[in-house]
Design a protein around this motif. Structure first.
Motif, PDB file in Angstrom:
ATOM      1  N   PRO A 123       0.818  -1.229   0.000  1.00 26.48           N
ATOM      2  CA  PRO A 123       0.000   0.000   0.000  1.00 26.48           C
ATOM      3  C   PRO A 123       0.844   1.267   0.000  1.00 26.48           C
ATOM      4  CG  PRO A 123      -0.804  -1.562   1.645  1.00 26.48           C
ATOM      5  CD  PRO A 123       0.509  -2.094   1.158  1.00 26.48           C
ATOM      6  N   ASP A 124       2.074   1.207   0.515  1.00 29.02           N
ATOM      7  CA  ASP A 124       2.895   2.407   0.692  1.00 29.02           C
ATOM      8  C   ASP A 124       3.893   2.647  -0.434  1.00 29.02           C
ATOM      9  OD1 ASP A 124       1.647   2.846   3.176  1.00 29.02           O
ATOM     10  OD2 ASP A 124       3.029   1.442   4.144  1.00 29.02           O
ATOM     11  N   GLU A 125       3.978   1.765  -1.412  1.00 29.32           N
ATOM     12  CA  GLU A 125       4.946   1.929  -2.496  1.00 29.32           C
ATOM     13  C   GLU A 125       4.484   2.983  -3.501  1.00 29.32           C
ATOM     14  OE1 GLU A 125       6.931  -2.490  -2.984  1.00 29.32           O
ATOM     15  OE2 GLU A 125       4.983  -2.126  -3.898  1.00 29.32           O
TER      16      GLU A 125
ATOM     17  N   GLU B 216      10.398   3.994  -1.273  1.00 30.17           N
ATOM     18  CA  GLU B 216       9.734   2.729  -1.614  1.00 30.17           C
ATOM     19  C   GLU B 216       9.120   2.846  -3.012  1.00 30.17           C
ATOM     20  OE1 GLU B 216       9.878  -0.062   0.110  1.00 30.17           O
ATOM     21  OE2 GLU B 216      11.171   0.973   1.540  1.00 30.17           O
ATOM     22  N   SER B 217       9.944   2.777  -4.038  1.00 31.27           N
ATOM     23  CA  SER B 217       9.461   2.855  -5.418  1.00 31.27           C
ATOM     24  C   SER B 217       9.577   1.495  -6.090  1.00 31.27           C
ATOM     25  CB  SER B 217      10.261   3.897  -6.215  1.00 31.27           C
ATOM     26  OG  SER B 217      10.007   5.193  -5.745  1.00 31.27           O
ATOM     27  N   ARG B 218       8.657   1.245  -7.007  1.00 26.02           N
ATOM     28  CA  ARG B 218       8.594  -0.071  -7.648  1.00 26.02           C
ATOM     29  C   ARG B 218       8.156   0.112  -9.093  1.00 26.02           C
ATOM     30  NH1 ARG B 218      10.063  -4.915  -5.321  1.00 26.02           N
ATOM     31  NH2 ARG B 218       8.914  -4.363  -3.436  1.00 26.02           N
ATOM     32  N   LEU B 219       8.725  -0.695  -9.967  1.00 25.69           N
ATOM     33  CA  LEU B 219       8.295  -0.781 -11.362  1.00 25.69           C
ATOM     34  C   LEU B 219       7.594  -2.116 -11.548  1.00 25.69           C
ATOM     35  CD1 LEU B 219       8.172   0.045 -14.358  1.00 25.69           C
ATOM     36  CD2 LEU B 219      10.521  -0.808 -14.607  1.00 25.69           C
ATOM     37  N   ALA B 220       6.318  -2.072 -11.922  1.00 26.41           N
ATOM     38  CA  ALA B 220       5.526  -3.289 -12.120  1.00 26.41           C
ATOM     39  C   ALA B 220       5.228  -3.446 -13.605  1.00 26.41           C
ATOM     40  CB  ALA B 220       4.232  -3.220 -11.319  1.00 26.41           C
ATOM     41  N   ILE B 221       5.695  -4.536 -14.192  1.00 22.92           N
ATOM     42  CA  ILE B 221       5.513  -4.796 -15.623  1.00 22.92           C
ATOM     43  C   ILE B 221       4.572  -5.980 -15.782  1.00 22.92           C
ATOM     44  CG2 ILE B 221       6.661  -5.464 -17.758  1.00 22.92           C
ATOM     45  CD1 ILE B 221       9.173  -4.042 -16.760  1.00 22.92           C
ATOM     46  N   LEU B 222       3.436  -5.742 -16.441  1.00 24.50           N
ATOM     47  CA  LEU B 222       2.440  -6.778 -16.657  1.00 24.50           C
ATOM     48  C   LEU B 222       2.487  -7.205 -18.112  1.00 24.50           C
ATOM     49  CD1 LEU B 222       1.496  -5.072 -14.140  1.00 24.50           C
ATOM     50  CD2 LEU B 222      -0.831  -5.750 -14.724  1.00 24.50           C
ATOM     51  N   GLY B 223       2.703  -8.495 -18.343  1.00 24.02           N
ATOM     52  CA  GLY B 223       2.747  -9.012 -19.706  1.00 24.02           C
ATOM     53  C   GLY B 223       3.783 -10.102 -19.843  1.00 24.02           C
ATOM     54  N   THR B 224       3.686 -10.836 -20.924  1.00 25.44           N
ATOM     55  CA  THR B 224       4.636 -11.897 -21.231  1.00 25.44           C
ATOM     56  C   THR B 224       5.164 -11.701 -22.642  1.00 25.44           C
ATOM     57  OG1 THR B 224       2.858 -13.342 -22.040  1.00 25.44           O
ATOM     58  CG2 THR B 224       3.482 -13.567 -19.719  1.00 25.44           C
ATOM     59  N   GLY B 225       6.225 -12.412 -22.968  1.00 20.97           N
ATOM     60  CA  GLY B 225       6.774 -12.317 -24.308  1.00 20.97           C
ATOM     61  C   GLY B 225       8.182 -12.850 -24.379  1.00 20.97           C
ATOM     62  N   ARG B 226       8.728 -12.834 -25.583  1.00 18.82           N
ATOM     63  CA  ARG B 226      10.013 -13.486 -25.824  1.00 18.82           C
ATOM     64  C   ARG B 226      11.191 -12.767 -25.192  1.00 18.82           C
ATOM     65  NH1 ARG B 226      12.598 -11.175 -30.479  1.00 18.82           N
ATOM     66  NH2 ARG B 226      11.231  -9.890 -31.788  1.00 18.82           N
ATOM     67  N   LEU B 227      11.000 -11.526 -24.745  1.00 17.27           N
ATOM     68  CA  LEU B 227      12.106 -10.790 -24.137  1.00 17.27           C
ATOM     69  C   LEU B 227      12.139 -10.897 -22.610  1.00 17.27           C
ATOM     70  CD1 LEU B 227      12.320  -7.445 -26.165  1.00 17.27           C
ATOM     71  CD2 LEU B 227      13.645  -9.540 -26.447  1.00 17.27           C
TER      72      LEU B 227
ATOM     73  N   ASP C 144      15.522  -6.001  -7.478  1.00 19.04           N
ATOM     74  CA  ASP C 144      14.662  -6.041  -6.300  1.00 19.04           C
ATOM     75  C   ASP C 144      13.582  -4.963  -6.337  1.00 19.04           C
ATOM     76  OD1 ASP C 144      16.597  -4.038  -6.031  1.00 19.04           O
ATOM     77  OD2 ASP C 144      16.453  -4.053  -3.847  1.00 19.04           O
ATOM     78  N   LYS C 145      13.676  -4.038  -7.299  1.00 18.85           N
ATOM     79  CA  LYS C 145      12.695  -2.966  -7.422  1.00 18.85           C
ATOM     80  C   LYS C 145      11.720  -3.182  -8.578  1.00 18.85           C
ATOM     81  CE  LYS C 145      14.123  -0.015  -4.211  1.00 18.85           C
ATOM     82  NZ  LYS C 145      13.217   0.517  -3.161  1.00 18.85           N
ATOM     83  N   VAL C 146      11.919  -4.257  -9.332  1.00 15.08           N
ATOM     84  CA  VAL C 146      11.101  -4.516 -10.521  1.00 15.08           C
ATOM     85  C   VAL C 146      10.330  -5.810 -10.342  1.00 15.08           C
ATOM     86  CG1 VAL C 146      11.087  -4.826 -13.022  1.00 15.08           C
ATOM     87  CG2 VAL C 146      12.794  -3.324 -11.965  1.00 15.08           C
ATOM     88  N   LEU C 147       9.033  -5.741 -10.581  1.00 16.74           N
ATOM     89  CA  LEU C 147       8.186  -6.927 -10.532  1.00 16.74           C
ATOM     90  C   LEU C 147       7.719  -7.265 -11.947  1.00 16.74           C
ATOM     91  CD1 LEU C 147       5.844  -6.292  -7.459  1.00 16.74           C
ATOM     92  CD2 LEU C 147       7.728  -7.920  -7.608  1.00 16.74           C
ATOM     93  N   PHE C 148       8.023  -8.467 -12.403  1.00 13.23           N
ATOM     94  CA  PHE C 148       7.499  -8.984 -13.660  1.00 13.23           C
ATOM     95  C   PHE C 148       6.299  -9.864 -13.302  1.00 13.23           C
ATOM     96  CE2 PHE C 148      11.822  -7.854 -14.769  1.00 13.23           C
ATOM     97  CZ  PHE C 148      11.712  -7.343 -16.051  1.00 13.23           C
TER      98      PHE C 148
END
Length: 376
Positions: free
Chosen positions: A193-195, A227-238, A253-257
């Motif tokens: 909630p705090d990110e 508390e910053s985060r990069l959230a990437i939603l999706g799939t693919g060959r890369l 540790d700051k990126v969520l796939f």
């Protein structure tokens, strides 16, 4: 404009995968209350009652051809379409993408409005020649001015009035009703909630250029909230390459796939910023979905994205990680009042330019549509 209840419009779609079911809904909804009945035909895809229910059409037909069956001359599809066209009093046809346009022109004598959803559809000499042969029966629509201008460059001898723009659009209220609140969205995506969260939704593909997004996020990180985060939603060959890049940049540790998230637009309120780093996006429906959620926008200054974002969000040059980082820093520094004002501007833009109501009004004023309805 005189309209009659026995008039029919034929909408011909390649398939209903991904965003194309909603494209069918968008175009069928243009005729609500007009006196025209809409028959939507899908070239590929098995018959599906849920798809039929989602088309906003009076009638939905499934030709059920396989991809293999519509290679080459497409004679079977042409014969089937000829039967369908003969079975109704159609005033004209709206065909989405190259193969349905080709089939509709060869199988019928109808005037055809061809809708193009991508760049480069007329770069092939054969397609330019085909379009020129049928120019008296063919008008073209593009989903953005950028795509329209690409078509006009490829077909320089065509009257510009025959190649127009009709934006993609959303049912703003219906979408907002489906989008869950910030807390529920974050819980569903596994976010704290705090990110402070930067979101990105799309295929992990070179065209989406998430590599530049990762680099820009890494450059900005020291200036972003702790508390910053990069959230990437999706799939693919890369996916493997992008995860390796995140490790190389020291931000793993700051990126969520998060992979493929069904109906991801429901969760856009989880984000503080929506970032689109795509290479010449023809339009960018995800930008409208983020706008409906009130999420600040950061996008590349090219393709159709510029037309959506300019004036209500931040644009950066394609592939420019440093300017992307500066955009993130600027958005992170906004106070609550600025964020509210930004959300209000985006909502105004949606209603004025990209809502069902706004685009329906624009459609009936297009020169090819005025010409066709005058003939009917």
């Amino acid at each position: 404009m005189t309209r009659s209840a026995d008039r029919h419009v034929l909408q011909f779609c390649h398939g209903y995968d991904g965003p194309f079911l909603d494209c069918a809904r968008q175009y069928a909804s243009l005729f609500a209350g007009s006196g025209y009945k809409v028959t939507t035909v899908f070239l590929t895809g098995v018959a599906d009652p849920e798809v039929a229910a989602g088309c906003a059409s009076d009638e939905v037909l499934f030709m059920e051809f396989s991809s293999k069956a519509i290679r080459g001359l497409k004679l079977g599809a042409i014969a089937e379409m000829r039967k369908i066209a003969a079975s109704r009093h159609f005033s004209f046809c709206i065909a989405h993408r190259a193969k349905p346009i080709y089939i509709a022109l060869l199988a019928t004598r109808l005037q055809v409005i061809g809708v193009h959803h991508a760049f480069g559809d007329y770069q092939r000499r054969g397609r330019r020649l085909f379009a020129s042969i049928f120019r008296k029966r063919l008008s073209l629509l593009a989903v953005s001015d950028a795509v329209r201008d690409d078509i006009r460059r490829c077909l320089p001898k065509w009257p510009q009035a025959r190649i127009q723009t009709l934006y993609n659009r959303i049912d703003v209220q219906a979408l907002q009703a489906r989008q869950v609140c910030r807390e529920e969205a974050r819980d569903a995506l596994g976010l704290s909630p705090d990110e402070w969260v930067v979101g990105n939704v799309g295929r992990l593909h070179p065209d989406k250029d998430q590599a530049t997004l990762l680099k820009g996020f890494a450059l900005a990180l020291k200036q972003l909230p702790t508390e910053s985060r990069l959230a990437i939603l999706g799939t693919g060959r890369l996916e493997r390459d992008l995860k390796a890049l995140a490790r190389e940049l020291g931000i793993a540790d700051k990126v969520l796939f998060l992979g493929q998230v069904p109906d991801a637009r429901r969760y856009f309120r989880a984000f503080d910023v929506f970032a689109l780093s795509s290479d010449h996006e023809p339009f960018g429906m995800v930008l409208l979905e983020a706008m409906a959620a009130g999420v600040a926008l950061l996008a590349t200054a090219c393709g159709g994205a510029r037309e959506v974002v300019e004036g209500v969000g931040i644009l950066f040059p394609l592939g420019d990680a440093e300017h992307l980082a500066q955009g993130l820093e600027h958005l992170a520094a906004m106070d609550p009042q600025q964020r509210r004002q930004c959300a209000e501007l985006m909502l105004e833009r949606l209603h004025a330019r990209f809502s069902d109501q706004a685009v329906r009004a624009a459609f009936w004023q297009l020169p090819p549509v005025i010409e066709l309805t005058a003939r009917a």
